[in-house]
Design a protein around this motif. Sequence first.
Motif, short mmCIF file in Angstrom:
data_model
loop_
_atom_site.label_atom_id
_atom_site.label_comp_id
_atom_site.label_asym_id
_atom_site.label_seq_id
_atom_site.Cartn_x
_atom_site.Cartn_y
_atom_site.Cartn_z
N ARG A 55 0.83 -1.21 0.00
CA ARG A 55 0.00 0.00 0.00
C ARG A 55 0.87 1.26 0.00
O ARG A 55 1.89 1.31 0.65
N SER A 57 -3.00 4.20 2.53
CA SER A 57 -3.12 4.31 3.98
C SER A 57 -2.62 5.65 4.46
O SER A 57 -1.67 6.21 3.90
N GLU A 117 -14.50 4.37 12.47
CA GLU A 117 -15.36 3.19 12.34
C GLU A 117 -16.82 3.60 12.19
O GLU A 117 -17.56 3.01 11.41
N THR A 153 -15.24 4.30 3.99
CA THR A 153 -14.09 3.77 3.26
C THR A 153 -12.93 3.37 4.18
O THR A 153 -11.89 2.92 3.70
N ASP A 175 -10.91 0.99 6.46
CA ASP A 175 -10.77 -0.46 6.62
C ASP A 175 -10.32 -0.76 8.05
O ASP A 175 -9.13 -0.90 8.32
N ASP A 196 -10.52 -3.37 9.82
CA ASP A 196 -9.87 -4.67 10.04
C ASP A 196 -8.37 -4.60 9.81
O ASP A 196 -7.61 -5.38 10.38
N ALA A 197 -7.93 -3.67 8.97
CA ALA A 197 -6.50 -3.54 8.66
C ALA A 197 -5.83 -2.42 9.47
O ALA A 197 -4.63 -2.19 9.32
N TYR A 198 -6.58 -1.75 10.33
CA TYR A 198 -6.03 -0.69 11.19
C TYR A 198 -4.97 -1.27 12.11
O TYR A 198 -5.11 -2.37 12.64
N LYS A 200 -7.43 2.75 3.66
CA LYS A 200 -8.65 3.10 2.93
C LYS A 200 -8.97 1.99 1.96
O LYS A 200 -8.12 1.52 1.23
N ARG A 201 -10.23 1.57 1.97
CA ARG A 201 -10.64 0.52 1.01
C ARG A 201 -11.30 1.14 -0.19
O ARG A 201 -11.70 2.25 -0.22
#
Length: 79
Positions: A3, A34, A51, A56, A58, A60-62, A78-79
């Motif tokens: 990323r 990110s 959250e 947008t 993410d 889960d990836a924080y 960011k997704r």
Amino acid sequence: MSRHETRLDVRDLPPAQRHERIHDAFAALDAGESLVVVNDHDPAPLYYEFEAEVDTFDGDAYRVREEAEDRFVATFPKR
């Protein structure tokens, strides 16, 4: 890491300006990028704000790590 990351150190900003600056920087990212935020305290309240308010983000990836008592580095993907 694959990323693209944008780094933002907010430790020198007045607390009242930090969240707006972080949200603006995150909004400027493209999907898959990110925002890496350097802060002087645990950014848990900011995580919960993202959250709840930012579709947008993410969560889960924080990631967050404490590098020193007054240096926390959090990655907001960011997704």
